[in-house]
Design a protein around this motif. Sequence first.
Motif, short mmCIF file in Angstrom:
data_model
loop_
_atom_site.label_atom_id
_atom_site.label_comp_id
_atom_site.label_asym_id
_atom_site.label_seq_id
_atom_site.Cartn_x
_atom_site.Cartn_y
_atom_site.Cartn_z
N VAL A 61 0.84 -1.21 0.00
CA VAL A 61 0.00 0.00 0.00
C VAL A 61 0.87 1.25 0.00
CG1 VAL A 61 -1.62 1.33 1.42
CG2 VAL A 61 -2.01 -1.11 1.02
N MET A 62 1.93 1.23 0.78
CA MET A 62 2.84 2.39 0.79
C MET A 62 3.43 2.63 -0.60
SD MET A 62 4.70 1.68 4.48
CE MET A 62 6.16 2.65 4.12
N ASP A 63 3.78 1.55 -1.29
CA ASP A 63 4.33 1.71 -2.65
C ASP A 63 3.30 2.38 -3.56
OD1 ASP A 63 6.75 0.61 -2.08
OD2 ASP A 63 6.21 -1.42 -2.69
N ALA A 64 2.04 1.93 -3.47
CA ALA A 64 0.99 2.48 -4.34
C ALA A 64 0.76 3.97 -4.05
CB ALA A 64 -0.30 1.70 -4.14
N LEU A 65 0.97 4.38 -2.81
CA LEU A 65 0.69 5.77 -2.42
C LEU A 65 1.93 6.67 -2.53
CD1 LEU A 65 -1.39 4.94 0.78
CD2 LEU A 65 -2.29 6.00 -1.28
N GLY A 66 3.08 6.07 -2.73
CA GLY A 66 4.30 6.87 -2.78
C GLY A 66 4.80 7.24 -1.39
#
Length: 518
Positions: free
Chosen positions: A29-34
Amino acid sequence: MAFDANVRLGRLAGSRGHAFDTAEELLDVMDALGIARALVYAALARESDCARGNQLLQEKISGHPRLTPCWVGIPHRESPGRLVEQMNACKVPAMRVFPNTGHFSIRPWCLGPLARALADAKKALLLDFEGPAWTDDRIDWEGVRQLCVDCPHLPVVVCGITIASPSNYRGLLRECKNLHLEISQLACPGETRRLAGEGFADRLIFGSDLPSRHAGAPLTLVGLESLDEGSRRMILHDNLAGLLTPSGIAVESPQPRAIPRCSPIIDAHVHLGGWNHSFADTGRAEDALREMDRCGISAIIATSLWACFGEVALGNADIAAACSASPKRIHGYLTLDPKYPADARQQIKQYGQNTHFRGVKLHCQTHGVDISDSRCAGILAYANERQMPVLVHQTQISPRPWKDICQRYPHAHFIVAHVGGCGPDNGDALELVRLAAQTENLYFDIAATRNHFGFIEDLVAHAGAKKILFGSDYPLMDFGFELGQVLFSRINPQDKALILSGNARRIFQLSDNDLRLT
Ligand SMILES: [Zn+2]
């Protein structure tokens, strides 16, 4: 890329499945949100068992250097010295306390010994008041002041500030140089830029409250705000990195991620007029237009806060003037108070031919008249005859009256504001959302509903994207903050476009000529 100060790992009572069980799920999720890095605490440590929860956190994040542990503490539970030794052994740079959940005071006579031990060990302290209601300020600000003065070298981060907090923290930021504010609920329009302008950019700390709330809101708030790049980086990353590495270890400051864009955007729930918790530069039409330009909002449908709070004639006159001054950008709701039927009839007579008014607003809560009350009948018949949308701020969200009302006035389009006041985590709201899927003329706006991670996806799954309208509740909330959960949602572009403008264009009958689309 951001460094998030407020992320929870593990299951929380009542969170209905919106939890990160593993570090891998969170990192996806962190990757998807930057989001590059996160300061993470364990749900179990907040809710039932600090020691076991903190240990579980260490097990779960082991081998994941992007996740920094934040232990949860309670005053007088164990020796502060021993706790700090354990934190040192596990390389834990910060402690979080939950004074409201834990029912303890943050004042030095209670939290002082733990706070002083943390200060001596060069740790940071997060005071998490959690801010469950966005209009409440449940923070013990005098306690914050005493603690900051008692431990002047301890970085103190207050979490849980809301739109009701700005009057309280301003003086303290000046007095206490070690005070920082986590911004997951700093939704007051323009407040980030105002604080940065007052010299406090180095005191604001990005936090999301994932997974209880969507990180897209604060990311978009900061991303669309008129800040210099240095301030933006400090807020999103460098301030927290600096607090957690007091020895001066150089931290790399990754490039902030661009905010996803969508055009056009029509906001179906905006207010003009003053709101005491907001600032003087937010209530007039010119303020709204400036903020719309900043956040890429093409048009708004506005109702007057003066009218919502009782001064109906004054408010509608203000909306009429704003619409005629900016006809392609500001459209109006005629706000009516069913308690005064003669006045409502008079307002309809006065503005019935004014095409700037595209809908009717009923604020059942402030006016104290329920939508199923017979005093609303004349107003609803008027909207039905004109095939107008009716924006309803309802006090109760039982689906029962809605079924009947939608059948009785089939040509009016009913928009339940704020998804009935809560998200589909609530049983009644979920039933209402499902009713909308089967009821042609029943819709929702998502104003001021920033909710759990996945909220928009859940709404689309239960109601269908055709039933959801973007609304911000500006000037109570910042346009950018409110846009974030939609812009960062994992729904397809067609559904996003329906929510952000397509549905509003359809039901408010807004043609290209009625909008400024560039
Ligand atoms: Zn509102």
